[in-house]
Every structure is written in C-alpha cells, then in structure tokens.
Design a protein around this motif. Structure first.
Motif, short mmCIF file in Angstrom:
data_model
loop_
_atom_site.label_atom_id
_atom_site.label_comp_id
_atom_site.label_asym_id
_atom_site.label_seq_id
_atom_site.Cartn_x
_atom_site.Cartn_y
_atom_site.Cartn_z
N GLN A 1 1.92 1.76 -11.91
CA GLN A 1 0.78 1.78 -11.58
C GLN A 1 -0.26 0.34 -11.69
OE1 GLN A 1 -2.78 3.26 -10.17
NE2 GLN A 1 -0.83 4.08 -10.47
N LEU A 2 -0.10 -0.41 -12.99
CA LEU A 2 -0.63 -1.74 -13.39
C LEU A 2 -0.22 -2.82 -12.53
CD1 LEU A 2 -1.54 -1.28 -16.99
CD2 LEU A 2 -3.03 -1.24 -15.14
N GLY A 3 1.17 -3.20 -12.68
CA GLY A 3 2.58 -4.07 -11.94
C GLY A 3 1.44 -3.81 -10.25
N ILE A 4 2.55 -2.85 -9.47
CA ILE A 4 2.21 -2.32 -8.47
C ILE A 4 0.31 -2.86 -7.88
CG2 ILE A 4 2.12 -1.23 -5.96
CD1 ILE A 4 4.44 0.84 -7.51
N MET A 5 -0.16 -2.25 -8.27
CA MET A 5 -1.60 -2.88 -8.05
C MET A 5 -2.19 -4.28 -8.71
SD MET A 5 -5.38 -0.73 -10.49
CE MET A 5 -4.57 0.79 -10.06
N GLU B 1 -3.43 10.83 0.91
CA GLU B 1 -2.70 10.19 1.98
C GLU B 1 -2.15 10.08 2.62
OE1 GLU B 1 2.17 11.82 3.58
OE2 GLU B 1 0.54 13.75 2.84
N THR B 2 -3.41 10.25 3.58
CA THR B 2 -3.69 10.21 5.24
C THR B 2 -5.20 8.31 4.78
OG1 THR B 2 -4.65 12.08 6.21
CG2 THR B 2 -5.71 10.33 6.93
N GLU C 1 -3.42 0.89 5.51
CA GLU C 1 -2.43 -0.15 5.83
C GLU C 1 -2.18 -0.39 7.39
OE1 GLU C 1 1.17 2.93 5.65
OE2 GLU C 1 0.63 3.85 3.50
N ALA C 2 -2.94 0.93 7.87
CA ALA C 2 -2.89 0.15 9.46
C ALA C 2 -4.15 -1.20 9.88
CB ALA C 2 -3.68 1.68 10.42
N LEU D 1 0.78 -0.90 0.42
CA LEU D 1 0.59 0.31 0.19
C LEU D 1 0.55 1.65 0.29
CD1 LEU D 1 -2.88 -0.77 2.26
CD2 LEU D 1 -3.00 -0.22 0.25
N PHE D 2 1.75 0.98 0.77
CA PHE D 2 2.32 2.18 1.20
C PHE D 2 3.46 2.54 -0.51
CE2 PHE D 2 7.30 4.03 1.64
CZ PHE D 2 7.03 5.10 2.53
N ILE D 3 4.03 1.33 -1.13
CA ILE D 3 4.39 1.53 -2.05
C ILE D 3 3.96 1.51 -3.50
CG2 ILE D 3 5.76 0.14 -4.30
CD1 ILE D 3 6.64 -2.00 -1.97
N TYR D 4 2.28 1.39 -3.40
CA TYR D 4 1.45 2.13 -4.75
C TYR D 4 1.31 3.38 -4.34
CZ TYR D 4 -2.86 2.29 -7.08
OH TYR D 4 -3.15 3.14 -8.14
#
Length: 394
Positions: free
Chosen positions: A269-273, A344-345, A351-352, A255-258
C-alpha cells in the motif's frame, strides 16, 4: 492570503455559532476559492522573475514541494480535528491563522523582482539557447543587442497582454488541457484517498479515518520527490513535454497496480502509493510552475511580469476545473455502487485521464524532438568547422 484567512475562520466558527445552513457553507467555499485562485498566478510570476530559465525546473520543483507539505500537514490537522464533532471547526481556524500571518509577512517584505532591490534580472534563456544565439551571431556577424535590451527591461514597465494573445502563445493550450487531466488525477487523490483507504481492508485490516489520513500522506511524500526529479530532468533535457509525457505514461499502469494489489499488505500500500505520487505529481508540479513561467517569458513577450501571470492563470485555471471535477465524479460514481469495488470505475477514469494528459502534449513533444535534432546537427557542424579551422592553421 489575508482574505482567505478571514473567510476560513468564518467557516470554522460555524461550529461554535451552531450554523447549519448549507447556503452558508457554499457561499464561504466560493469566496475562499475566489481568494485562493488569485494566489498561484501571482506567486509563479514572482518566482519566474527571480529564477532564470536554465535552472527553473529544479528550483521550482523544490519550491513547489510546499504544496505537498501543505497537503500533508492539512491532512494531519483535518484527520486529528475533523474526527471530533466538538473540534472540527479548528481544522479551518488553525490553518487560517497561519496563512493570515504569512500573508502579512509577504505584503511587508516580498520584493516582486530583482530590480526592486537593485539586482540584475536572471537570464531568461537556457544554455542551449545561448549557444544557438552565439552560433547565429558568428554566422551572420550580428549582435544580440535586441535580446539584451529585452532582458534588462523592467517587467513592471511592460503592459499586460490580452487573454487571447496569451492563449495563442505556442504550447499554452496544449499544457492547459494536459493540466486539466493531470490535476483531475492529483486532486481526486488529494481529497478522496483518505476515504478510499478508510473503505478498504489492507492485509485484512480496516483503519479508522485518522489513521487512513496518515497513510494517505505517502502519496504527497512521493509527490515531493517527483516534483524535484521532474524539474531536474526538464532542466537537463530542455524538453518539458517529453518529461511530462513519460511521467504520465508511467502513472497509468501504476494506477491499475495500486487498485488491484495495494491491499495485499501495508508495505505494498505505502510503496505503490509513494511511487504513484512520484509519477502523477511530477507533471502537475512542472506544468503549473516552470512550464507556465517558460511560456510566460517566451520571445514574443519576454520580460513582462503581467504576461507571465496571465499565462500562469490560464494554465492553472484550466487545471482547477479538472481539480473540481475529479472529486465530484468520484462522488457520483461511488454513490451508485456499494461494497469494496465501488471505486473500480473511478480508477478507470483516472487511468484514462492520465493517458489523455500525455496525448495532449504529443504535438509539443514532436517540436521538442525536432529542436533536439537541430541542436545536435548544429553542434556537429560547429565541431567540424572548428576541426577544419585547426587543420587549416596547422
């Protein structure tokens, strides 16, 4: 399915009857949600009646891919029709016709269990559990007549269990809370990912709503593969909680990396998604299908289709609360901020949530690790006993 179809058509017809009342749309959504909520517990119970425990993860993982396929098709239809003020009503009417027609087919032709068509029920135990039962039988010279009787009982003749008895089944609460957070993540992406893609620049280029909806389907494509692999691993290991925890833990850094690197290029975009969909959808699919069926066919209530449906309803109902809160939280957080960083939030919350979903299953994971150790010790003991017997006979 038929009830859902009727009210989805009424939802879409608002465009052609010029209905602009907020109350009308709210009431329609509530009724549609009520009809849809009855579907999942029933279908999981039916599939659980037909599929044995030893192969349930893989088969249900493949079967559960229909949700992602539906998300893809729904997103494409909505992206094509909802983009026009003249035809947005068709984005409700087209799916309504499909689900209504299939509802009639299901009503006429679906047998709820193998006994209904004269077939024997599947085994509700894994190979390891069968091995443990055999070892106990050899050690205590006892038979398994009680277990066999439980397996061949007609599920329709066993009374339903109470809500509180279902909640007290070991693992139900842990998986229910875990699904709350896992489904929060998945449904936030399901409903908000096209808007997020539409709001950002990918390699310096912005995309219109229809193209953004097409891009967002890669999340669901990853989810299809993740559901199947997650189910297969659960079958091979017999450890649902461990598999879910591993997948959820991988979701957190993804999630952070995306968020931070998904805009570098379309390939990124497509790969991480895709990979994110793989890891975040796997546990959600496993818990709502195979885990629900496993818990609903535990030793205390084995054979009860009503119990299976009750357990499935509790677990999926808990997840549905998370599915409702996720998009709402996203709306609240993004409305308070402007610019490209307004999500961002939201990603911090996701992530949490993924991390908390993993934490919720730690107690079940400890039990599964202990069970694995016991099985290993028994196999070693059994192997030594067989070797000793051979040496003695020689």
């Amino acid at each position: 399915m038929i009830g859902t179809s009727v009210f989805m058509i009424l939802m879409g017809m608002a465009r052609y009857f010029n209905i602009h009342s907020l109350a009308y749309f709210v009431i329609m959504q509530i009724i549609i949600g009520a009809f849809q909520a009855t579907g999942w517990p029933a279908v999981v119970a039916v599939i659980g009646n037909w599929v044995g425990k030893g192969s349930r993860g893989l088969i249900m993982g493949i079967w559960n891919s229909h949700t992602s396929v539906g998300n893809i098709l729904g997103g494409l239809v909505a992206g094509a029709e909802a983009n026009s003020l003249d035809t947005w009503g068709l984005s409700f009417i087209y799916p309504a016709i499909v689900i209504g027609g299939l509802g009639i087919v299901v009503f006429l032709f679906l047998p709820t269990n193998p006994q209904a068509v004269g077939l024997p029920p599947p085994s509700q135990s894994t190979a390891d559990e069968d091995e443990e039962r055999l070892i106990k039988s050899l050690q205590h010279h006892s038979d398994d007549s009680d277990d066999e009787g439980a397996i061949i009982r007609d599920p329709n003749t066993i009374p339903a269990i109470s809500f509180w008895k279902a909640v007290k089944i070991p693992g139900v609460m842990e998986f229910s809370i875990a699904l709350f957070f896992a489904k929060l993540v998945c449904y936030t992406f399901l409903f908000c990912l096209p808007n997020y893609v539409n709001s950002i620049k990918i390699d310096g280029k912005k995309y219109d709503p229809e193209k953004s909806a097409d891009i967002a389907t890669f999340y669901d494509i990853g989810g299809i593969i993740g559901s199947i692999v997650c189910g297969l691993l659960a079958d091979k290991t017999g450890c649902n909680a461990i598999v879910c925890i591993v997948f959820q833990i991988f979701s957190v850094p993804l999630l952070f990396i995306y968020y931070h690197y998904g805009t570098i290029s379309m390939a990124a975009q497509l790969g991480i998604m895709f990979v994110l969909g793989f890891f975040s959808n796997g546990p959600y699919a496993l818990i709502t299908t195979a885990v629900s069926a496993d818990l609903g066919t535990s030793e205390a209530i084995r054979g009860s289709a009503q119990a299976l449906a009750t357990v499935s309803a509790i677990i999926d109902g808990s997840g549905s609360i998370g599915a409702t809160l996720g998009p709402y939280i996203t709306s609240v957080l993004t409305n308070k901020r402007e610019g490209p960083d307004k999500y961002e939030t939201v990603f911090y919350v996701l992530e949490a949530s993924a991390f908390i979903a993993a934490l919720c299953l730690m107690r079940v994971m400890v039990k599964e690790i202990s069970k694995l150790r016991v099985r290993r010790i028994r196999r070693i003991t059994m192997g030594n006993s067989v070797s000793g017997s051979r040496r003695f006979s020689d």
